[in-house]
Every structure is written in C-alpha cells, then in structure tokens.
Design an enzyme around this catalytic site. Structure first.
Site, PDB file in Angstrom:
ATOM      1  N   TYR A  75       0.863  -1.188   0.000  1.00  0.00           N
ATOM      2  CA  TYR A  75       0.000   0.000   0.000  1.00  0.00           C
ATOM      3  C   TYR A  75       0.892   1.228   0.000  1.00  0.00           C
ATOM      4  N   SER A 119       0.663  12.536   6.857  1.00  0.00           N
ATOM      5  CA  SER A 119      -0.631  12.901   7.465  1.00  0.00           C
ATOM      6  C   SER A 119      -1.535  13.593   6.449  1.00  0.00           C
ATOM      7  N   ARG A 146       8.283 -12.845  41.610  1.00  0.00           N
ATOM      8  CA  ARG A 146       9.354 -12.013  42.157  1.00  0.00           C
ATOM      9  C   ARG A 146       9.078 -11.641  43.609  1.00  0.00           C
ATOM     10  N   GLN A 166       2.474  -1.627  43.245  1.00  0.00           N
ATOM     11  CA  GLN A 166       2.558  -2.493  42.064  1.00  0.00           C
ATOM     12  C   GLN A 166       1.135  -2.724  41.513  1.00  0.00           C
ATOM     13  N   ARG A 210      -0.364   0.238  39.720  1.00  0.00           N
ATOM     14  CA  ARG A 210       0.215   0.498  38.384  1.00  0.00           C
ATOM     15  C   ARG A 210      -0.210  -0.577  37.403  1.00  0.00           C
ATOM     16  N   GLU A 217      -0.899   4.431  10.094  1.00  0.00           N
ATOM     17  CA  GLU A 217      -2.362   4.501   9.925  1.00  0.00           C
ATOM     18  C   GLU A 217      -2.935   5.769  10.534  1.00  0.00           C
TER      19      GLU A 217
HETATM   20  C1  LIG Z   1       7.247  -8.986  18.967  1.00  0.00           C
HETATM   21  C2  LIG Z   1       6.519  -8.937  17.651  1.00  0.00           C
HETATM   22  C3  LIG Z   1       5.050  -8.648  17.864  1.00  0.00           C
HETATM   23  C4  LIG Z   1       4.279  -8.237  16.595  1.00  0.00           C
HETATM   24  C5  LIG Z   1       2.831  -7.974  16.876  1.00  0.00           C
HETATM   25  C6  LIG Z   1       2.565  -6.642  17.567  1.00  0.00           C
HETATM   26  C7  LIG Z   1       1.236  -6.087  17.223  1.00  0.00           C
HETATM   27  C8  LIG Z   1       1.336  -5.161  16.024  1.00  0.00           C
HETATM   28  C9  LIG Z   1      -0.022  -4.828  15.497  1.00  0.00           C
HETATM   29  C10 LIG Z   1       0.060  -4.648  14.000  1.00  0.00           C
HETATM   30  C11 LIG Z   1      -1.275  -4.372  13.407  1.00  0.00           C
HETATM   31  C12 LIG Z   1      -1.435  -4.031  12.189  1.00  0.00           C
HETATM   32  C13 LIG Z   1      -0.304  -3.821  11.270  1.00  0.00           C
HETATM   33  C14 LIG Z   1      -0.585  -2.644  10.438  1.00  0.00           C
HETATM   34  C15 LIG Z   1       0.582  -2.294   9.619  1.00  0.00           C
HETATM   35  C16 LIG Z   1       0.620  -0.813   9.494  1.00  0.00           C
HETATM   36  C17 LIG Z   1       0.922  -0.391   8.130  1.00  0.00           C
HETATM   37  C18 LIG Z   1       0.759   1.062   8.024  1.00  0.00           C
HETATM   38  C19 LIG Z   1       0.163   1.582   6.979  1.00  0.00           C
HETATM   39  C20 LIG Z   1      -0.018   3.040   6.846  1.00  0.00           C
HETATM   40  O1  LIG Z   1       0.377   3.820   7.659  1.00  0.00           O
HETATM   41  S1  LIG Z   1      -0.853   3.551   5.438  1.00  0.00           S
HETATM   42  C21 LIG Z   1      -0.877   5.302   5.485  1.00  0.00           C
HETATM   43  C22 LIG Z   1      -1.812   5.813   6.517  1.00  0.00           C
HETATM   44  N1  LIG Z   1      -1.943   7.236   6.400  1.00  0.00           N
HETATM   45  C23 LIG Z   1      -2.752   7.932   7.129  1.00  0.00           C
HETATM   46  O2  LIG Z   1      -3.416   7.409   8.000  1.00  0.00           O
HETATM   47  C24 LIG Z   1      -2.863   9.381   6.801  1.00  0.00           C
HETATM   48  C25 LIG Z   1      -3.693  10.150   7.802  1.00  0.00           C
HETATM   49  N2  LIG Z   1      -4.388  11.248   7.154  1.00  0.00           N
HETATM   50  C26 LIG Z   1      -5.691  11.171   6.795  1.00  0.00           C
HETATM   51  O3  LIG Z   1      -6.357  10.164   6.996  1.00  0.00           O
HETATM   52  C27 LIG Z   1      -6.281  12.379   6.157  1.00  0.00           C
HETATM   53  O4  LIG Z   1      -5.350  13.122   5.497  1.00  0.00           O
HETATM   54  C28 LIG Z   1      -6.993  13.275   7.186  1.00  0.00           C
HETATM   55  C29 LIG Z   1      -8.223  12.544   7.715  1.00  0.00           C
HETATM   56  C30 LIG Z   1      -6.098  13.637   8.359  1.00  0.00           C
HETATM   57  C31 LIG Z   1      -7.429  14.594   6.543  1.00  0.00           C
HETATM   58  O5  LIG Z   1      -8.079  14.309   5.371  1.00  0.00           O
HETATM   59  P1  LIG Z   1      -8.538  15.436   4.306  1.00  0.00           P
HETATM   60  O6  LIG Z   1      -9.038  14.757   3.109  1.00  0.00           O
HETATM   61  O7  LIG Z   1      -7.478  16.430   4.149  1.00  0.00           O
HETATM   62  O8  LIG Z   1      -9.781  16.042   4.901  1.00  0.00           O
HETATM   63  P2  LIG Z   1     -10.360  16.892   6.020  1.00  0.00           P
HETATM   64  O9  LIG Z   1     -10.560  18.267   5.497  1.00  0.00           O
HETATM   65  O10 LIG Z   1      -9.675  16.793   7.322  1.00  0.00           O
HETATM   66  O11 LIG Z   1     -11.726  16.131   6.085  1.00  0.00           O
HETATM   67  C32 LIG Z   1     -12.703  16.256   5.061  1.00  0.00           C
HETATM   68  C33 LIG Z   1     -13.933  15.484   5.451  1.00  0.00           C
HETATM   69  O12 LIG Z   1     -13.649  14.097   5.325  1.00  0.00           O
HETATM   70  C34 LIG Z   1     -13.957  13.433   6.547  1.00  0.00           C
HETATM   71  N3  LIG Z   1     -13.047  12.297   6.646  1.00  0.00           N
HETATM   72  C35 LIG Z   1     -11.725  12.331   6.744  1.00  0.00           C
HETATM   73  N4  LIG Z   1     -11.253  11.081   6.769  1.00  0.00           N
HETATM   74  C36 LIG Z   1     -12.295  10.265   6.657  1.00  0.00           C
HETATM   75  C37 LIG Z   1     -12.437   8.852   6.619  1.00  0.00           C
HETATM   76  N5  LIG Z   1     -11.378   8.046   6.717  1.00  0.00           N
HETATM   77  N6  LIG Z   1     -13.650   8.339   6.505  1.00  0.00           N
HETATM   78  C38 LIG Z   1     -14.752   9.140   6.426  1.00  0.00           C
HETATM   79  N7  LIG Z   1     -14.668  10.498   6.453  1.00  0.00           N
HETATM   80  C39 LIG Z   1     -13.464  11.039   6.566  1.00  0.00           C
HETATM   81  C40 LIG Z   1     -13.753  14.496   7.607  1.00  0.00           C
HETATM   82  O13 LIG Z   1     -14.441  14.176   8.792  1.00  0.00           O
HETATM   83  C41 LIG Z   1     -14.301  15.713   6.909  1.00  0.00           C
HETATM   84  O14 LIG Z   1     -15.703  15.657   6.987  1.00  0.00           O
HETATM   85  P3  LIG Z   1     -16.570  16.993   6.902  1.00  0.00           P
HETATM   86  O15 LIG Z   1     -16.315  17.606   5.586  1.00  0.00           O
HETATM   87  O16 LIG Z   1     -16.109  17.872   8.016  1.00  0.00           O
HETATM   88  O17 LIG Z   1     -17.962  16.520   7.081  1.00  0.00           O
HETATM   89  C1  LIG Z   2       6.352   1.474  10.908  1.00  0.00           C
HETATM   90  C2  LIG Z   2       5.605   2.282   9.906  1.00  0.00           C
HETATM   91  C3  LIG Z   2       4.956   1.630   8.864  1.00  0.00           C
HETATM   92  C4  LIG Z   2       4.288   2.366   7.881  1.00  0.00           C
HETATM   93  N1  LIG Z   2       3.696   1.717   6.848  1.00  0.00           N
HETATM   94  C5  LIG Z   2       3.141   2.431   5.845  1.00  0.00           C
HETATM   95  C6  LIG Z   2       2.578   1.774   4.698  1.00  0.00           C
HETATM   96  O1  LIG Z   2       2.563   0.544   4.623  1.00  0.00           O
HETATM   97  N2  LIG Z   2       2.071   2.535   3.717  1.00  0.00           N
HETATM   98  C7  LIG Z   2       2.059   3.891   3.784  1.00  0.00           C
HETATM   99  O2  LIG Z   2       1.583   4.518   2.835  1.00  0.00           O
HETATM  100  N3  LIG Z   2       2.547   4.538   4.855  1.00  0.00           N
HETATM  101  C8  LIG Z   2       3.091   3.851   5.881  1.00  0.00           C
HETATM  102  N4  LIG Z   2       3.609   4.503   6.980  1.00  0.00           N
HETATM  103  C9  LIG Z   2       3.562   5.952   7.034  1.00  0.00           C
HETATM  104  C10 LIG Z   2       2.597   6.490   8.087  1.00  0.00           C
HETATM  105  O3  LIG Z   2       1.271   6.298   7.695  1.00  0.00           O
HETATM  106  C11 LIG Z   2       2.873   7.942   8.348  1.00  0.00           C
HETATM  107  O4  LIG Z   2       4.179   8.065   8.878  1.00  0.00           O
HETATM  108  C12 LIG Z   2       1.852   8.534   9.296  1.00  0.00           C
HETATM  109  O5  LIG Z   2       0.597   8.663   8.663  1.00  0.00           O
HETATM  110  C13 LIG Z   2       2.276   9.871   9.889  1.00  0.00           C
HETATM  111  O6  LIG Z   2       2.528  10.781   8.901  1.00  0.00           O
HETATM  112  P1  LIG Z   2       3.879  11.644   8.840  1.00  0.00           P
HETATM  113  O7  LIG Z   2       5.004  10.692   8.884  1.00  0.00           O
HETATM  114  O8  LIG Z   2       3.729  12.517   7.669  1.00  0.00           O
HETATM  115  O9  LIG Z   2       3.891  12.485  10.160  1.00  0.00           O
HETATM  116  P2  LIG Z   2       3.814  14.067  10.263  1.00  0.00           P
HETATM  117  O10 LIG Z   2       2.458  14.496   9.878  1.00  0.00           O
HETATM  118  O11 LIG Z   2       4.941  14.696   9.590  1.00  0.00           O
HETATM  119  O12 LIG Z   2       3.953  14.215  11.835  1.00  0.00           O
HETATM  120  C14 LIG Z   2       5.010  14.928  12.489  1.00  0.00           C
HETATM  121  C15 LIG Z   2       4.422  15.669  13.699  1.00  0.00           C
HETATM  122  O13 LIG Z   2       3.549  16.685  13.251  1.00  0.00           O
HETATM  123  C16 LIG Z   2       2.312  16.623  13.947  1.00  0.00           C
HETATM  124  N5  LIG Z   2       1.246  17.091  13.047  1.00  0.00           N
HETATM  125  C17 LIG Z   2       1.080  16.811  11.728  1.00  0.00           C
HETATM  126  N6  LIG Z   2      -0.023  17.402  11.258  1.00  0.00           N
HETATM  127  C18 LIG Z   2      -0.580  18.058  12.282  1.00  0.00           C
HETATM  128  C19 LIG Z   2      -1.756  18.864  12.432  1.00  0.00           C
HETATM  129  N7  LIG Z   2      -2.597  19.083  11.419  1.00  0.00           N
HETATM  130  N8  LIG Z   2      -2.020  19.384  13.640  1.00  0.00           N
HETATM  131  C20 LIG Z   2      -1.207  19.143  14.680  1.00  0.00           C
HETATM  132  N9  LIG Z   2      -0.086  18.395  14.610  1.00  0.00           N
HETATM  133  C21 LIG Z   2       0.219  17.865  13.426  1.00  0.00           C
HETATM  134  C22 LIG Z   2       2.167  15.168  14.326  1.00  0.00           C
HETATM  135  O14 LIG Z   2       1.321  15.023  15.471  1.00  0.00           O
HETATM  136  C23 LIG Z   2       3.601  14.772  14.634  1.00  0.00           C
HETATM  137  O15 LIG Z   2       3.871  15.126  15.964  1.00  0.00           O
HETATM  138  C24 LIG Z   2       4.261   3.772   7.966  1.00  0.00           C
HETATM  139  C25 LIG Z   2       4.898   4.428   9.033  1.00  0.00           C
HETATM  140  C26 LIG Z   2       5.571   3.691   9.990  1.00  0.00           C
HETATM  141  C27 LIG Z   2       6.256   4.411  11.109  1.00  0.00           C
END
Ligand SMILES: CCCCCCCCCC/C=C\CCCCC/C=C/C(=O)SCCNC(=O)CCNC(=O)[C@H](O)C(C)(C)COP(=O)(O)OP(=O)(O)OC[C@H]1O[C@@H](n2cnc3c(N)ncnc32)[C@H](O)[C@@H]1OP(=O)(O)O
Ligand SMILES: Cc1cc2nc3c(=O)[nH]c(=O)nc-3n(C[C@H](O)[C@H](O)[C@H](O)COP(=O)(O)OP(=O)(O)OC[C@H]3O[C@@H](n4cnc5c(N)ncnc54)[C@H](O)[C@@H]3O)c2cc1C
Length: 710
Positions: free
Chosen positions: A178, A187, A353, A373, A376, A467
């Site tokens: 992805y 973000s 312990r 303990q 916490r 995420e």
């Molecule tokens: C010892 C070994 C042990 C191992 C096991 C341990 C356990 C581990 C557990 C592991 C579990 C899982 C593994 C997962 C692997 C992780 C892989 C990671 C993947 C990634 O990170 S993928 C990338 C993810 N990226 C993000 O999440 C980005 C975040 N940003 C956003 O989502 C958006 O940019 C935003 C929401 C912050 C802003 O969006 P934007 O379009 O700019 O819009 P806004 O103006 O803020 O909003 C507009 C309107 O849209 C609505 N909205 C926004 N988001 C959503 C949504 N998702 N669904 C519905 N509606 C949404 C928002 O409310 C606004 O609405 P309005 O117009 O106000 O009505």
């Molecule tokens: C282990 C790991 C696995 C990942 N896997 C994937 C993957 O499979 N696919 C993928 O696409 N991505 C993946 N990512 C990326 C991940 O989704 C992003 O790192 C995450 O969404 C945070 O975005 P950023 O790195 O841009 O943080 P930034 O937005 O740059 O955050 C930096 C700081 O700014 C602050 N900040 C940012 N915006 C605002 C705001 N509007 N208001 C206030 N504070 C703000 C945050 O709170 C944070 O303290 C992964 C990341 C990690 C660490």
C-alpha cells in the site's frame, strides 16, 4: 529448590576464572542440571511456581477464555493455531534480537513461505490462516499484502478489477503493498505529489515522481518483497488535477524480481530497536514516467473514460480512505493483544518475584502484593479487557457501516471515521505507554531482551504513528465533536456514540449523587460522570472557539487544539467505558466470570476518573470529596482483583512461544530460564572476548607498565 545460592556462586566464580574454555561451552549451572540427568530437568520443568496463585482464583478460567476470545469456537481455533506454530521449529523466534538485519529479513521470508505452505497443506480456513500468521508473530510483507493491498482492491476496485486481481493476490502469484505516504507528506494525504497523468493517445496513465519529496516512503513490503503496489497519486486528465486516487502498479518483474523500467526502489533502512519492526522492508519508490493501462486505476468510486473524461460516482469522496478505516479498526483489536501480552508477563513475574518483608527467615513479599505495584498494574489489566471488548464492538460497527455503504446508505460514515480514528489513537497510545510501564514493573530483568518487553515495545510503538498520527486522528474526532455541538442549537439530534450529547440540558448542569465509595460501583453513576465530563469539555471548547470573535473558526480551532485533543480523548474514553458496561450487562456464563469482568470494568472507569480527576473537577461533574471516594473504591477493587490476577492473565490463553518471555512463562520458573538464556548470547561464545588482544590487553599492560615505573 535450585536457588541454594552458594552452589551457583561457586560455579560462576570457577567459570569466569577459566580463560581456556572452548566455544559453545555450557554454563556450569546448566552442566550441573545435566549431570543429574534429564529426569531432574523434567521434574524441574513440571513445577508450577504459580500453582498457589492459580488456586486462589474465584472464577472459572476456561469460561473466562471464552469471554475473552468471543466464543468457544474462537478459543478452540486460536488454541490449535497457537500450538501448531509453537511446535514448529521454523517458527522459532527466541534468537530474533540477535540476528543481523539481513538474517532477520531472510528469516521473515522463510517464515512467511513456510506459513503459506502449512496453510495450503492443511487447507486452513481464512480464520485459521489469519490466526496462524498472528501467532508467527513477525511483522512482514504478508501483513500489508493481506491487510492493505487486498482490502484496497476489494474496497476501491470495480467488479472486473476484483475479478482480475484478487485471484492473483489470493494465490500469491503477485505480492502487493500500500504505497500512499511520501517523503514530504504522510498525514496530509491531499498534499501527496506523485502524479498519474492520463494519456488519451495510448489509453494509459503515466505515473511520475516529480520531486524528491514525492518519493513514496514507508510502505511496508515495498522495499524488497512486493511485485505490485496500490499507489496513491494525483489524477490529472484534460489538464485538470482531480486529486488523490488509487492505481495498481507493477513494480518488479515476475520472472527475476528486478525493478521494471522507470522504477527505482529499495529499503529505507534500520528502525528502532533490535528485531522488532526491522523484519519489515519499509520501502522507498520513485517513478520516472512509468506507463500503466487505464484500467489499472481503481475505478469503483470514480472513473476516467477512454476519451479522458473524469466521472465521479455519486458517493462521498472519503470512501477513498476506506482501507485506512478498515486497518484502524483492526489496530484497535491488536492493541488489546499487545497490551494483554505485556500485562501477562508483568503479572506472572510480579507473582514470582519477591523483595523485602521476610520475617524470622520466612518468605519475602511477592512484589504483586505491594499496593503500588497493584495500582500500576491492575488498571493495565483492566484496560486490556476494555480494549478487547471495545475492539469487538468496533468490528461490529465496521461491518454494519460496510453493509450500509453497499446499500448506498452513507449516513454512518462519519460515525465510523470518528470511532475508528479516535479508538485507534487512544488504544495505541495507552498500549505503547503500558508496555513500557510493564517493563518497569519487571524491574531490571524487564530490560533484558529475553523478557520480551523491549521488542514488544519497539514493534508496537510505531502504531501511534502509522495509519494516522494519533494527534492528527484525535483532531479529526474533535472536529466532528465541534460540528455536533454546533448542530445542537438547531435541534438536530446526535446519533450513535454522540447520542449522549442530545441530553445537553441535563448533562450541563447535573451533579453526581455519589455519597459513599460503594456508590461508585453503580454503572449509572459512572456513565453520567463520564458523559457530563465529555460533553462539558466539548462545549467549553466550542464556546472558546466562538468567543475568539475576531478569528475565523479554523483559526480558533487551531488556537484551541490542545484543549480539543483532551475533549476528544474524554469522548473516546466514554465510548470505551460505555462498551465495557454494556458488555458486563450481557449474560456471561461461567462461575464468577461476570463478577470479575464487573470488577475490571469498575477498575478501568475509576482509574480513568482518578487519572483525569482535573477534568472531572474543572467541569464541575464531581466534587473533590466524590473524587476521593472514587479513589477509595479503586483501592478496594485492587484487593478484589489481587487473588484473581494470575488467572485473569491465564485467560488470554497465550502459549509460551507467543509470549516470548522468560519472565512471563506459564510455569513461573523464571530464574533458571533467565540464567540459561544469558548464555545463549553470542558474546558468551568465547570466554575471552574478541578484541581482548587488540584493545583490552594493551590497555591493561600499558597501565601496569606506567604503575611499575612509579
Ligand atoms: C514482537 C513482535 C510482535 C508483533 C505484533 C505486535 C502487534 C502489532 C499490530 C500490528 C497491526 C497491524 C499492522 C498494520 C501495519 C501498518 C501499516 C501502516 C500503513 C499506513 O500507515 S498507510 C498510510 C496511513 N496514512 C494515514 O493514516 C494518513 C492520515 N491522514 C488522513 O487520513 C487524512 O489526510 C486526514 C483525515 C487527516 C485529513 O483528510 P482530508 O481529506 O485532508 O480532509 P479533512 O478536510 O480533514 O476532512 C474532510 C472530510 O472528510 C472526513 N473524513 C476524513 N477522513 C475520513 C475517513 N477516513 N472516513 C470518512 N470520512 C473522513 C472528515 O471528517 C471531513 O468531513 P466533513 O467535511 O467535516 O464533514
Ligand atoms: C512502521 C511504519 C509503517 C508504515 N507503513 C506504511 C505503509 O505501509 N504505507 C504507507 O503509505 N505509509 C506507511 N507509513 C507511514 C505512516 O502512515 C505515516 O508516517 C503517518 O501517517 C504519519 O505521517 P507523517 O510521517 O507525515 O507524520 P507528520 O504528519 O509529519 O507528523 C510529524 C508531527 O507533526 C504533527 N502534526 C502533523 N499534522 C498536524 C496537524 N494538522 N495538527 C497538529 N499536529 C500535526 C504530528 O502530530 C507529529 O507530531 C508507515 C509508518 C511507519 C512508522
């Protein structure tokens, strides 16, 4: 008992004083055990150091396992899969923190391939296969393949696209990831820079990375394993930028795995901690005008016609974020797993312990008996159960919303977004902090890799960022709260988890009726205090934003964002408390099970109340005296939990393999395990360390020479 200290000390002294020991020697303590024969070892292994603890449990542990897992069937399947993994040498993981990055990655590939082989050979169901992968317990490309690539195609692909791509993915003929986040933006999804420009001449999209900051950066599985990716890019057609859309792009050859022309990719480098998330190949990816057929744009939500016309289906554009909503929901369930693992280790070890308190040569005090303990640890135990139940509820909500979306009912989309974003943020932040707290609760030994806690922390802590950064997600919740408050005046009744805000007249002025510590056991008293706190915090924020009259609303929101975060947390904590209360109201079979869950529910709620007492007092929901009564009741609840603590973590039903901790062993036989584990460290392969002749000896000799000259 083996802990007759003097023997061990003698052996140790002798061992350390012998400079000529061969490599791969065994430590003398272990030799001593072996010389007594395997019979003795077996007898040692069968000692249950926690038997006395288990005997004090006042409930049926087997039935609690059912309550935790969700059903008898779930217990049975999880048990089978956990044992299957634990008994297979390929899935060994006790050496993981000692492997180099390359070895660790290869080990991950081997485990993934072996897991797939077993899944096929044993014809495992999807449920069984998911559990098997969970118990293998090593982050790897398969997580993103099944967890994001496949769901993205399912959620955003048309039927034809699903028909074409899913069978390939299901059989691992292609491996997907992805690819959304870029070097410059994570973000802010709308700020992504990668472009997908439609070329009507060839009926293709041209995928391009125009700047350094547009390089895809972070996607898991991208660095070394994936052949394909769902790539998020700005769609440009007829000269117009239509914003972010998803595209299926092949990255590597299916023959020799080399990158396709125009594709540059690799791993982004080592990450926090040993072992941990370093098994994952998070990657970097750049495109130089890479062409893909038009039908590789995911076209369920919007389409580009053969002529290059952009058509958006009549659906909310936020559905593009659907894969993230799905994963956030599953991360909440994972939080309870990670937290319960840490708590299981800390509770068992705290029962084994002993420190201080020996009188007249009697036994010392189990550290679990110290009130500090307990205060916490038990809230973390309660939180593990709370997150488990709210995770189940969130899974139900997600399924319900998905069914409604299928029927073109988008009314619950906002609720799904607020709940998944908020619960993901709160549960992961609490869990990450709690794993670290469990490490401290285990004293010095918690800092050893063999405790399992350092790796668990290192692997878990990025959940606060991936995420969706937790602060960014909580601000999304806050925005929805502010919108809901602003609509109250117009008489619009809030629904779902916001419904309590409809009681605004009452909740803004109500006073808690609690007059004794026991009154806090009444769920209505708890519910009311949490609702009033959450609503008043939200209303205060809304008033403060609107009172900043000179400012635009967005500027007011920005100014007040620290307070808004707290209001969002209060709202999410209310959801968690409410779902726990609802759970214990249900019929729960098994002797004493309901009573234990009731106690844990009260611990969770009163702990949050105590921790955030400032909020409750500042909003006038309770008086200082009522706050003190809540704390008094909390102390009584800890005493109630104490005799059940070990059995409550046994109910998680984790194998020693899955726990991966010498401190959390089921039999509590911690010390021999710690001792034996130490000798496995590569540093102990030789008695005289490498580098002695180069660095230590010359140093010592030089100093000796200097001294002799004086
Ligand atoms: C010892 C070994 C042990 C191992 C096991 C341990 C356990 C581990 C557990 C592991 C579990 C899982 C593994 C997962 C692997 C992780 C892989 C990671 C993947 C990634 O990170 S993928 C990338 C993810 N990226 C993000 O999440 C980005 C975040 N940003 C956003 O989502 C958006 O940019 C935003 C929401 C912050 C802003 O969006 P934007 O379009 O700019 O819009 P806004 O103006 O803020 O909003 C507009 C309107 O849209 C609505 N909205 C926004 N988001 C959503 C949504 N998702 N669904 C519905 N509606 C949404 C928002 O409310 C606004 O609405 P309005 O117009 O106000 O009505
Ligand atoms: C282990 C790991 C696995 C990942 N896997 C994937 C993957 O499979 N696919 C993928 O696409 N991505 C993946 N990512 C990326 C991940 O989704 C992003 O790192 C995450 O969404 C945070 O975005 P950023 O790195 O841009 O943080 P930034 O937005 O740059 O955050 C930096 C700081 O700014 C602050 N900040 C940012 N915006 C605002 C705001 N509007 N208001 C206030 N504070 C703000 C945050 O709170 C944070 O303290 C992964 C990341 C990690 C660490």
């Amino acid at each position: 008992m083996w802990r007759g200290g003097s023997n061990t000390r003698t052996c140790k002294r002798r061992f350390f004083s012998s400079p000529t020991r061969s490599r791969h020697h065994r430590p003398p303590y272990i030799c001593r055990l072996h010389s007594r024969g395997s019979q003795h070892l077996k007898a040692m292994a069968e000692v249950d150091h926690l038997a006395a603890e288990r005997a004090t449990a006042r409930f049926d542990v087997e039935e609690m396992k059912v309550a935790w897992a969700g059903s008898r069937h779930a217990v049975h399947v999880a048990d089978r899969m956990a044992r299957l993994v634990a008994s297979d040498p390929v899935f060994r993981k006790d050496n993981r923190t000692m492997l180099s990055r390359k070895e660790l990655f290869k080990d991950t590939l081997r485990k993934a391939a072996h897991a797939w082989k077993r899944i096929v050979e044993l014809r495992l169901t999807e449920e069984e296969a998911d559990l098997l992968r969970q118990y293998v317990d090593q982050p790897g490309y398969v997580d993103l393949h099944w967890g994001m690539f496949v769901p993205a195609i399912k959620g955003q692909g048309t039927e034809e696209q699903q028909h074409k791509w899913l069978p390939l993915a299901y059989k691992f003929q292609i491996i997907g990831c992805y690819a959304q986040t870029e070097l410059g933006h994570g973000s802010n999804v709308q700020g992504l820079e990668t472009t997908a420009t439609f070329d009507p001449k060839t009926d293709e999209f041209v995928i391009h990375s125009p700047t350094l900051t547009s390089s895809k950066w972070w996607p898991g599985g991208l660095g070394k394993a994936s052949t394909h990716a769902v790539v998020y890019a700005r769609l440009i057609t007829e000269g117009k930028d239509y914003g972010i859309h998803g595209f299926i792009v092949q990255l590597r050859s299916l023959e020799d795995h080399s990158p396709l022309p125009g594709v540059t990719l690799g791993d982004i480098g080592g990450k926090f901690g040993s072992g941990a998330y370093n098994s994952m190949d998070n990657g970097v990816l750049r495109f130089d005008h890479v062409r893909i057929p038009r039908d590789q744009m995911l076209m369920r939500l919007s389409q580009v016609t053969r002529e290059g016309k952009y058509v958006h289906s009549n659906v909310p554009k936020q559905l593009l974020y659907g894969t993230m909503v799905y994963v956030r929901q599953s991360i909440v369930a994972d939080a309870s797993k990670a937290l319960s693992r840490a708590v299981c280790i800390a509770v068992r070890y705290s029962a084994v312990r002993k420190q201080f308190g020996s009188q007249d040569g009697g036994p010392e005090t189990q550290v679990l008996n110290y009130k500090t303990q307990q205060s916490r640890l038990f809230p973390l135990l309660a939180s593990a159960y709370a997150f488990r139940f709210v995770g189940d509820w969130l899974n139900w909500l997600y399924t319900d919303v998905t069914q409604k979306l299928e029927a073109k009912d988008f009314s619950t989309l906002q609720e799904a977004h607020a709940c998944t974003a908020g619960l993901k943020a709160v549960t992961t932040s609490v869990t990450a902090d709690a794993i670290e707290e469990c490490r401290k609760l285990c004293g010095g030994h918690g800092y050893l890799n063999s405790s399992g806690l350092p790796e668990l922390f290192a692997v878990y802590v990025p959940a606060c960022t991936y995420e969706g950064d937790n602060v960014v997600l909580l601000l999304q919740v806050a925005r929805i709260l502010m919108k809901t408050v602003s609509q109250l005046a117009s008489g619009k009744q809030p629904v779902g988890t916001m419904a309590y805000m409809g009681k605004v007249q009452y909740l803004m002025q109500c006073k808690s009726a609690v007059s004794s510590a026991e009154d806090w056991l009444n769920p209505d008293a708890i519910q009311e205090a949490f609702e009033a706190r959450a609503l008043r915090m939200a209303v205060n924020c809304a008033q403060n934003i609107s009172q900043a009259a000179s400012q635009e609303e967005a500027a007011g929101f920005y100014e007040r964002s620290p307070d808004l975060l707290e209001a969002a947390v209060a709202h999410i904590q209310l959801i968690i408390v409410t779902k726990f209360i609802e759970k214990v109201h249900q019929e729960i079979p098994g002797h004493g099970v309901k009573e234990q869950l009731q106690a844990l529910c009260n611990v969770y709620a009163l702990y949050i109340l105590h921790k955030h007492l400032g909020d409750f007092l500042a909003t006038g929901c309770i008086t200082p005296r009522q706050g003190a009564l809540a704390n008094e009741q909390l102390g009584k609840l800890y005493a109630q939990v104490r005799p059940n603590a070990v059995a409550l973590v046994d109910a998680f039903n984790y194998t020693d393999h899955y726990l991966g901790s010498v401190l959390g062993r089921y039999d509590g036989d911690v010390y021999p395990a710690l001792y034996e584990e130490a000798w496995k460290d590569p540093l102990n392969e030789t008695v005289v360390p490498e580098g002695y002749h180069e660095y230590l000896r010359p140093l010592i000799k030089q100093q000796q020479l200097k001294l002799s000259r004086l």
